[in-house]
Design an enzyme around this catalytic site. Structure first.
Site: not given
Ligand SMILES: NC(=O)c1ccc[n+]([C@@H]2O[C@H](COP(=O)([O-])OP(=O)(O)OC[C@H]3O[C@@H](n4cnc5c(N)ncnc54)[C@H](OP(=O)(O)O)[C@@H]3O)[C@@H](O)[C@H]2O)c1
Length: 348
Positions: A148-150, A152
């Site tokens: 996921g973005c967060y 990462t």
């Protein structure tokens, strides 16, 4: 050439995959799906792709997808797990941008995503697509679960400290903010310009779905014998289009000085093409990674007290999703990891 299909081509991660893949020298795009817009030319929905993509959206058809070398799923959670088992059985490699295969523990996945998992055996096999940790396993994977973005931004920010057991793992605090594309392209009242601009707020402070993923990732890298990482994570919505800024707080175990920590980060990421440790005293900005696969990190130790602060920025659609997915594809197909991903961030 690698024959590629994208399932879910009308979302924000889908169009970001397209923006990067149309210029990738080893990729030939074979199918881009949308159930709602099947038949419509892709460049009609996304005029930015005029002259670069002459395909029309098509229905997701397993027989057609199975003719490809790799299929990207840029779909909401729950979709890939229903279709991936047959694709993998037919020898197609899959890169999933959704959360379907990120968590090892199926009961945890089912609790956070509030549905039963359709392919638990593949979740056990899937390789977590964070190249800075799992490069070798990604190379041989049939199925890669992109982070996921967060997760990462947060994992890259803390990995060096946890690998060396330099902070108290039981009291990690992450305050992070994302631009509005993090919520996808479907209409939601709280994402309207008039609701969201000129304002700043937290959300999901009682528990966000990325929390178990972050803690699982940190458990993978923690030093042997150290206590289990426990994270307090509060996400925020920033009135901008792209970007994540994570501010990470951790209490030092010993008396590592800032210069020593700086050197540790520089060494840990020296060979990583997409992690940039900024010089001492820097403050990374989201605009310095806009549209690029880069994660930029800076460290601080305010007033020389016992808390180390890590600031980590990425573009949620790039290193946080589609560009990292292409980095994984490059690794899976034995290509130069940077292929198609080298353009600098878009600034201003
Ligand atoms: N946005 C981000 O910053 C970000 C970052 C990292 C990971 N992710 C993850 O990446 C995935 C895609 O995110 P997004 O923001 O691009 O989503 P989105 O904007 O909501 O787009 C979803 C896409 O999936 C398709 N789709 C929906 N249901 C489908 C189904 N049952 N079968 C086939 N296609 C279906 C949609 O097209 P049709 O309905 O027309 O078929 C659409 O093209 C999500 O799982 C998200 O959590 C997003």
């Amino acid at each position: 050439m690698i024959k590629v299909a994208i399932v879910g081509g009308t979302g924000y991660t889908g169009v970001e995959l397209l923006r990067l893949l149309v210029l990738h020298p080893q990729v030939s795009l074979a199918a881009i799906t949308s159930r709602a817009l099947a038949g419509q030319p892709v460049a009609e929905l996304f005029p930015s792709l005029r002259g670069h993509c002459d395909l029309a959206f098509c229905e997701p058809d397993l027989a057609q997808l199975a003719t490809c070398d790799v299929v990207f799923f840029a779909t909401p959670h729950g979709v890939a797990q229903a279709q991936v088992p047959e694709l993998v059985a037919r020898g197609v490699r899959v890169i999933d941008l959704s959360a379907d295969f990120r968590l090892r523990d199926i009961a945890t996945w089912e609790r956070w995503y509030n549905q039963s998992h359709a392919a638990p055996e593949l979740a056990a096999e899937a390789v977590y697509g964070l190249p800075e940790v799992n490069r070798e396993q990604i190379a041989g994977a049939r199925l890669v679960a992109c982070p996921g973005c967060y997760p990462t931004a947060i994992q890259l920010g803390w990995i060096p400290l946890l690998e060396r057991n330099l902070v108290e793992p039981g009291h990690l605090v992450a305050s992070a903010a994302s631009g509005a594309t993090g919520a996808g392209r479907q209409g939601k009242t709280e994402l309207l310009l008039a609701e969201n601009s000129d304002s700043f707020r937290a959300y999901a402070s009682g528990g966000h779905r990325h929390l178990p993923e972050i803690e699982q990732g940190l458990r993978r890298v923690q030093a042997a014998g150290s206590a289990e990482p426990r994270v307090t994570f509060v996400p925020h919505l920033l009135p901008m289009v792209r970007g994540i800024h994570a501010t990470l707080f951790a209490r030092l175990n010993g008396d590592s000085g800032l210069a020593e920590l700086q050197e540790l980060y520089e060494q840990r990421y020296a060979a990583e093409p997409f992690v940039d440790v900024l010089p001492p005293g820097s403050h990374p900005q989201t605009r310095s990674v806009r549209g690029s696969n880069m994660c930029r990190i800076a460290l601080a130790r305010p007033d020389d007290r016992d808390t180390v602060v890590v600031m980590s920025v990425i573009d949620n659609l790039a290193k946080g999703a589609s560009a990292q997915a292409i980095q994984n594809m490059n690794i899976m197909f034995g290509l130069n990891e940077k292929l198609g991903l080298e353009s600098p961030a878009l600034l201003p």
